[in-house]
Scaffold this active site. Structure first.
Site, PDB file in Angstrom:
ATOM      1  N   SER A  93       0.813  -1.218   0.000  1.00 18.85           N
ATOM      2  CA  SER A  93       0.000   0.000   0.000  1.00 18.85           C
ATOM      3  C   SER A  93       0.846   1.267   0.000  1.00 18.85           C
ATOM      4  CB  SER A  93      -0.942   0.022   1.210  1.00 18.85           C
ATOM      5  OG  SER A  93      -1.743  -1.135   1.229  1.00 18.85           O
ATOM      6  N   LYS A 111      -7.474  -6.873  11.155  1.00 17.91           N
ATOM      7  CA  LYS A 111      -8.713  -6.673  10.386  1.00 17.91           C
ATOM      8  C   LYS A 111      -9.979  -6.942  11.201  1.00 17.91           C
ATOM      9  CE  LYS A 111      -6.706  -7.482   5.860  1.00 17.91           C
ATOM     10  NZ  LYS A 111      -6.910  -7.995   4.514  1.00 17.91           N
TER      11      LYS A 111
END
Length: 243
Positions: free
Chosen positions: A17, A64
């Site tokens: 990312s 997550k």
């Protein structure tokens, strides 16, 4: 004020990312910055969100699921999946969780599918595997989890035999096995039963071809790594932050 975006995770020096967004910001001449927030434990998240310049975050392993309890809202998809990989900082300072993994996976998988693929094996049961299961449900593909410590409705690796491998034509690696630098590692499935009717999808993108993929390819299976999925979910993150 420069807008800050970033990735929340643990041991994320390798982050895709950061490279993706840094390049995007440079190319599009945006006054933005993308940082890695490498947290030893999720509790440190509170310190990260105190920075008023942060506009949005991505979330990766192992947070997550853990991050959900720190958020004010979840969008419908993230709620159903039970895992978040995008956090939007709303104008009222509230935090909303989204899941763009399922979108990235769905769009990356579609070109590989054929009509004979009705069932899938999901190797691993972490946060990423939940988004994969959700995507398969939406595609009408039945799935079964394979785990080293299976629950009553999951399979163990030693359960995998010729009949099962013949029935489940799509195999998705959601484990970290084979990630750089441990590129010799691979999930312990019976590769001898793999045929040209199978599709192997590996969520790993570094290396570009994992041992899992190589072993599938040797048997004629179609294979893909996780790079296209990552690109698609990153693009979707940007849409969410700016919507």
């Amino acid at each position: 004020m420069k807008k800050i975006y970033g990735l929340l995770g643990r041991d994320i020096g390798y982050s895709f990312s950061k490279g993706f967004f840094t390049e995007k910001f440079t190319k599009e001449n945006l006054d933005c910055e993308y940082n890695n927030f490498d947290l030893k434990q999720i509790e440190s998240f509170k310190e990260v969100i105190n920075d008023p310049s942060i506009q949005g975050l991505n979330v990766t392993i192992p947070y997550k699921e853990e991050v959900v309890s720190y958020l004010d809202n979840l969008d419908t998809v993230a709620k159903e999946i039970g895992a978040v990989n995008v956090i939007k900082f709303e104008k009222d300072k509230k935090l909303t969780g989204f899941n763009s993994d399922y979108y990235g996976f769905t769009e990356a998988l579609k070109p590989l599918l054929n009509k004979s693929i009705k069932k899938a094996l999901i190797l691993g049961t972490g946060g990423a595997s939940k988004a994969i299961a959700y995507a398969l449900d939406k595609l009408g593909i039945t799935h079964t989890f394979v785990s080293r410590n299976p629950d009553f409705n999951e399979l163990s690796y030693i359960d995998l035999d010729e009949d099962i491998m013949n029935e489940y034509r799509l195999v998705i690696n959601c484990t970290p096995l084979g990630t750089h630098p441990n590129i010799e590692d691979f999930p312990n499935i019976p590769y001898e039963y793999i045929t040209e009717n199978h599709v192997f999808f590996d969520l790993i993108y570094n290396p570009a071809e994992t041992t899992f993929m190589k072993k599938g390819k040797e048997k004629g299976a179609k294979v893909s790594n996780g790079l296209q999925m990552l690109i698609l979910q990153a693009q979707k993150s940007w849409e969410i932050w700016n919507s």
